[in-house]
Write a protein that holds these residues in place. Structure first.
Motif, PDB file in Angstrom:
ATOM      1  N   ARG A 582      42.272  38.092  20.851  1.00 41.67           N
ATOM      2  CA  ARG A 582      41.508  38.554  22.153  1.00 41.67           C
ATOM      3  C   ARG A 582      42.519  39.075  22.940  1.00 41.67           C
ATOM      4  O   ARG A 582      43.763  38.002  23.327  1.00 41.67           O
ATOM      5  N   CYS A 583      42.393  40.271  23.393  1.00 44.03           N
ATOM      6  CA  CYS A 583      43.265  40.763  24.364  1.00 44.03           C
ATOM      7  C   CYS A 583      42.924  40.369  25.756  1.00 44.03           C
ATOM      8  O   CYS A 583      41.360  40.480  26.057  1.00 44.03           O
ATOM      9  N   ILE A 584      43.391  39.931  26.779  1.00 43.80           N
ATOM     10  CA  ILE A 584      42.900  39.776  28.203  1.00 43.80           C
ATOM     11  C   ILE A 584      42.216  41.231  28.821  1.00 43.80           C
ATOM     12  O   ILE A 584      41.265  41.162  29.625  1.00 43.80           O
ATOM     13  N   GLU A 585      42.634  42.153  28.217  1.00 42.32           N
ATOM     14  CA  GLU A 585      42.147  43.383  29.031  1.00 42.32           C
ATOM     15  C   GLU A 585      40.933  43.977  27.818  1.00 42.32           C
ATOM     16  O   GLU A 585      39.924  44.277  28.363  1.00 42.32           O
ATOM     17  N   HIS A 586      41.485  44.069  26.659  1.00 45.39           N
ATOM     18  CA  HIS A 586      40.443  44.892  25.634  1.00 45.39           C
ATOM     19  C   HIS A 586      39.646  43.974  24.797  1.00 45.39           C
ATOM     20  O   HIS A 586      39.220  44.492  23.791  1.00 45.39           O
ATOM     21  N   ASN A 587      39.500  42.576  25.169  1.00 45.49           N
ATOM     22  CA  ASN A 587      38.771  41.824  24.643  1.00 45.49           C
ATOM     23  C   ASN A 587      38.916  41.510  23.261  1.00 45.49           C
ATOM     24  O   ASN A 587      40.140  41.660  22.661  1.00 45.49           O
ATOM     25  N   ARG A 603      50.764  42.019  19.056  1.00 46.71           N
ATOM     26  CA  ARG A 603      50.086  42.889  20.177  1.00 46.71           C
ATOM     27  C   ARG A 603      48.877  43.799  20.284  1.00 46.71           C
ATOM     28  O   ARG A 603      48.605  43.984  18.859  1.00 46.71           O
ATOM     29  N   CYS A 604      48.352  44.203  21.431  1.00 45.82           N
ATOM     30  CA  CYS A 604      47.308  44.583  21.375  1.00 45.82           C
ATOM     31  C   CYS A 604      47.618  46.068  21.070  1.00 45.82           C
ATOM     32  O   CYS A 604      48.568  46.574  21.688  1.00 45.82           O
ATOM     33  N   PRO A 605      46.881  46.788  20.141  1.00 44.84           N
ATOM     34  CA  PRO A 605      47.062  48.345  19.850  1.00 44.84           C
ATOM     35  C   PRO A 605      46.864  48.931  21.136  1.00 44.84           C
ATOM     36  O   PRO A 605      47.421  50.168  21.198  1.00 44.84           O
ATOM     37  N   GLN A 606      46.197  48.798  22.119  1.00 47.25           N
ATOM     38  CA  GLN A 606      46.050  49.676  23.135  1.00 47.25           C
ATOM     39  C   GLN A 606      46.818  49.668  24.405  1.00 47.25           C
ATOM     40  O   GLN A 606      47.279  50.579  24.911  1.00 47.25           O
ATOM     41  N   CYS A 607      47.095  48.343  24.747  1.00 45.97           N
ATOM     42  CA  CYS A 607      47.846  48.018  25.817  1.00 45.97           C
ATOM     43  C   CYS A 607      49.357  47.399  25.519  1.00 45.97           C
ATOM     44  O   CYS A 607      49.986  47.289  26.595  1.00 45.97           O
ATOM     45  N   ASN A 608      49.485  47.202  24.218  1.00 41.91           N
ATOM     46  CA  ASN A 608      50.751  46.494  23.942  1.00 41.91           C
ATOM     47  C   ASN A 608      50.869  45.049  24.551  1.00 41.91           C
ATOM     48  O   ASN A 608      52.068  44.368  24.558  1.00 41.91           O
TER      49      ASN A 608
HETATM   50 ZN   LIG Z   1      44.750  45.298  25.318  1.00 46.75          ZN
END
Ligand SMILES: [Zn+2]
Ligand SMILES: [Zn+2]
Ligand SMILES: [Zn+2]
Length: 865
Positions: A582-587, A603-608
């Motif tokens: 789970r990414c804190i921003e992108h769930n 790492r998150c693919p959207q916000c890294n």
């Molecule tokens: Zn993210």
């Protein structure tokens, strides 16, 4: 024989053979003991998920095992095919629910077939089929004739998003079980099944369900919620009549300092008239009525109320006490009025503090005097009665009985039994369900559709817009119908039945799925019922499982079913869970979406942002931690998928997904495949033999392991469903056999034994991994299918051939331990002891004076010096 283990080819081959030979077709054979194993049938949502794989693999082990134990096994599969998702798909995509459902069924059936599950597919049923749901209607009519189906206006739980009525069981913590919307209330005319007529039987017969998990029995007991107490009349002051309250604590009546009533109580508004309380009462009633039932009744819900303006008389103290409206009092339970005893009920205590109402203690512990002013919480335990007129000094348990009798003598009340269980509201304002077979006529009123006009089929000229009431209201072909009684113009009932109706008797339909003169053939059901082993999720503890019991009893009373209880044994399997990301921003994120590596960190693919491996949770689409069984089967085969899910945890426990576990299962099957390939030629012409013939000790030990494994696997499957430990034992057996076979001498001397062991192992494995087991069985020269082979038996004598651990001492000092076969004689054991390396080092050249042998335990070598 292929050198490499090729699951796909083997699995396709055996699935074809089973299908062509109708290997799993169940026929009524009164000469053979029957065994009915059933997994809860799936909703055809589109694809099977890992939870299905687990549920059905467990059932398949039981089915295949019981067949090999000589039972005539019924193992059917079907589809719980009515329900909301099909209708939602229609709204979203414009596909007719029937087409959507049929497509899903076809796809999921292919998926299930690929799992190699031993179903009798000829008994397949789908509840959306008119040949099935006509019997829902037939049963409805029988219930209607007997007063078990009736209509009443009632306050119901309403999901504003699904636009449908929900059963209490479908409201979870105040929200809709399907869509999580907050549930509100609405008044509607609804059809009900009078399950409360069976409350006492449903409760009493729980005692007989010794094959059910205690937890489920307890949940049902609490759900039925029997309470024994008294009904007491509190006469109204200044007007006719009395408030009727139900209490289980009539021993505390002397402490009742006010009465609380529900906002729905018929007197709720009337009491305030002319008292100056009209306005506040009206506002309170309006506000509370729109709150959901669950929010009001819950333990944690805020307790609030308002003075009604009216008073009543406590019959025992003759005092005038105020009547309050309280949000936590529900019309549905009891009488909608409760006597409030703040000193001895925590909820009343809090309410009294909040509204400054008197607290009077009437029960106190033996050793202590209770002062109401000093109470910090209600005293709810047993004790001695005080301030209770002629009853003071009695134990409250005695008082309970005496006060009940006294109330009855005075005409102020009577003993009474209440149940928490409510009648089952079965009306749904939905399309994709069984039409309720009723026509309304202006002249004749409510007219049941005659049996010979069933089924009342679902029309196709229905728009799916997802707004408003039932779609059936808008069907021109459906809505108007001639009255069956007078032939005049009538209109059809447009409510459809709760889909829990469909699943309340489907297990009976499997006994004779094509029977067309009743829901099921009495004879066939008599032969197959009850279900010997039922398997499904714990989430059905009070929903489906209680309704199915109710239906079985009601159908018995109609003269159809013979069994009193549908399911003799119940297994509730655990969940399949997996770690989440789970990414804190992108769930939630799919593991496959992550960038980076486990080593450097994901790492998150959207916000890294870094993404940590999260909690292990039940597999769900929303948490993106699902594994698609189809991919798993494509990659490793069904046998690996089955072996992994059965090996990773005992059935009733949660199973945590592990890629390593899957790999491990696959590796085991590969090793097994190779082993048979390597030894196949050698074993040609060898007769397998597990009997008591003379063998050298090390082979006797192998034989012991074989028999021990047969015993363990039998016990584990038969009585405990501990499939994981059964599989572990088989794996150990495999190791013993491989080790023995790698030793040229042992292989030669024991080829009959090793072949016998290998064959026994394949038989033991076959319920778990039926494809590879059958294939290897054939490779060993057998022409029959393992499903026709008998389960192996073990020999107690072979088991007893245990090893002994003998302590070796030199001059009384422990120097080592040796393992010997239990059947060795004394001189051999003494010789073995002297051969032990440590002993040899100590004894050296010294002369052995004597050897003391304590049978089965110890050898003491006495040497000089
Ligand atoms: Zn993210
Ligand atoms: Zn909903
Ligand atoms: Zn009529």
């Amino acid at each position: 024989m292929e050198e490499r283990y090729q699951a796909k080819a083997i699995e396709e081959k055996w699935q074809r053979i089973w299908e062509e030979n109708q290997t799993f077709k169940a026929l009524e054979d009164r000469g053979t003991p029957k065994y009915y194993v059933l997994e809860m049938f799936p909703y055809p949502s589109g694809r099977i998920h890992m939870g299905h794989v687990r549920n059905y693999s467990i059932g398949d082990v039981v089915a295949r095992y019981q067949r090999m134990r000589g039972h005539n096994v019924l193992h059917p599969m079907g589809w719980d095919a009515f329900g909301l998702p099909a209708e939602n798909a229609a709204i979203e995509r414009g596909v007719h629910p029937g087409i959507w459902t049929q497509e899903n069924i076809l796809y999921m059936k292919t998926q299930l077939k690929r799992m190699g599950l031993s179903y009798d597919w000829q008994r397949e049923i789908a509840t959306c089929d008119p040949d099935y749901y006509r019997w829902n209607q037939w049963i409805f009519l029988k219930f209607y004739q007997r007063g078990l189906a009736y209509k009443k206006s009632s306050l119901v739980n309403w999901c504003p998003s699904c636009e449908t009525v929900l059963a209490n069981e479908q409201v979870i913590d105040g929200v809709c079980w399907r869509c999580d919307s907050t549930v509100t209330q609405k008044e509607l005319d609804q059809w009900f099944f009078r399950i409360t007529d069976y409350a006492e039987q449903l409760l009493a017969d729980l005692e007989r369900l010794t094959g059910w998990p205690d937890k489920v029995v307890t949940m049902q007991r609490n759900w039925i919620g029997k309470s024994v107490g008294a009904e007491i009349l509190f006469p109204l002051i200044g007007r006719e009549g009395a408030l009727r309250v139900f209490t289980t604590r009539q021993d505390t009546v002397y402490g009742a300092t006010f009465v609380s009533i529900a906002v729905e109580h018929p007197l709720a508004l009337a009491l305030s008239r002319g008292t100056g309380q009209e306005q506040v009462v009206k506002e309170f009633v309006d506000r509370i009525k729109t709150a959901s039932l669950a929010n009001r009744g819950g333990e944690d819900a805020t307790k609030e109320g308002v003075f009604s303006g009216g008073y009543c008389k406590n019959p025992l103290t003759a005092e005038q006490i105020p009547i309050y409206l309280a949000n936590f009092v529900l019309m549905e339970y009891g009488t909608g009025a409760v006597m409030a005893v703040p000193a001895h009920d925590q909820r009343d205590f809090e309410f009294a503090l909040k509204y400054h109402l008197p607290i009077r203690s009437v029960i106190q512990p033996q050793s202590k005097q209770l002062t109401p002013e000093n109470l910090t919480e209600a005293y709810v335990d047993d004790g001695v009665m005080v301030n209770s007129g002629p009853f003071s000094g009695l134990s409250n348990m005695e008082g309970k009985e005496k006060i009940a009798v006294y109330l009855e003598e005075q005409g102020w009340g009577k003993k009474s039994v209440r149940y928490r269980l409510r009648d089952w509201g079965v009306s749904r304002q939905r399309y994709w369900g069984t039409p309720i077979p009723i026509v309304y006529c202006e002249k004749c009123g409510t007219v049941p559709v005659p049996e010979d006009q069933l089924p009342v089929t679902l029309p196709t000229d229905v728009p799916f817009r997802g707004k408003g009431g039932s779609p059936l209201l808008e069907s021109k072909t459906f809505f108007s119908a001639p009255c069956p009684q007078c032939g005049g113009a009538g209109r059809r009932e447009t409510d459809t039945m709760d889909t829990f109706v469909d699943s309340s008797w489907y297990f009976l339909r499997y006994a004779s799925p094509r029977f067309d003169s009743a829901p099921f053939d009495h004879q066939s059901a008599g032969y197959w019922m009850p279900v010997n082993q039922y398997i499904g999720g714990i989430e059905h503890a009070v929903l489906h499982l209680l309704y199915a019991r109710f239906f079985t009893k009601a159908l018995r009373d109609i003269g159809l079913a013979q069994a009193d209880e549908p399911f003799a044994n119940l297994l509730t399997q655990g969940m399949v869970s997996k770690e989440t990301y789970r990414c804190i921003e992108h769930n939630w994120l799919f593991p496959s979406e992550l960038v980076g590596s486990a080593k450097e960190g994901w790492r998150c693919p959207q916000c890294n942002r870094p993404v940590a491996r999260g909690r292990v949770e039940k597999m769900s689409k929303s948490k993106k931690n699902i594994v698609d069984p189809e991919e798993l089967v494509d990659r490793y085969g069904a046998d690996t998928a089955r072996l992994f899910t059965l090996f990773a945890a005992p059935p009733e426990k949660d199973l945590e997904w592990s890629d390593q576990g899957v790999e491990g299962a696959y590796r085991f099957l590969t090793r097994l495949w190779r082993f048979v390939g390597e030894h196949r030629e050698l074993m040609k012409g060898v007769t397998s033999n597990l009997s008591e013939e003379e063998l050298p000790p090390d082979l006797r030990e192998v034989r012991r392991v074989i028999h021990k494994t047969i015993k363990k696997v039998t016990d584990d499957i038969d009585t405990r469903f501990h499939f994981n430990t059964a599989i572990a034992a088989i794996m150990e057996l495999f190791n013993s056999l491989s080790a023995a076979a790698h030793d040229e001498g042992r292989l030669k001397a024991g080829s009959s034994l090793l072949k016998g062991g290998l064959e026994a192992m394949l038989v033991l494995l076959s319920p778990f991994v039926p494809h590879i087991a059958n294939e290897l069985w054939q490779q060993l020269g057998h022409s029959d299918c393992l499903d026709q082979v008998s389960w192996p038996s073990y020999s107690e004598t072979a088991l007893a051939e245990d090893k002994l651990l003998i302590v070796v001492q030199v001059n009384g000092k422990v120097r080592g331990k040796i393992t010997v076969s239990a059947d060795m004689n004394q001189s051999r054991i003494e010789a073995e002891a002297l051969q032990d390396e440590k002993v040899r080092n100590i004894v050296g050249d010294k002369k052995v004076q004597k050897i003391v042998y304590v049978p089965r335990r110890l050898v003491n070598v006495v040497v000089e010096g």
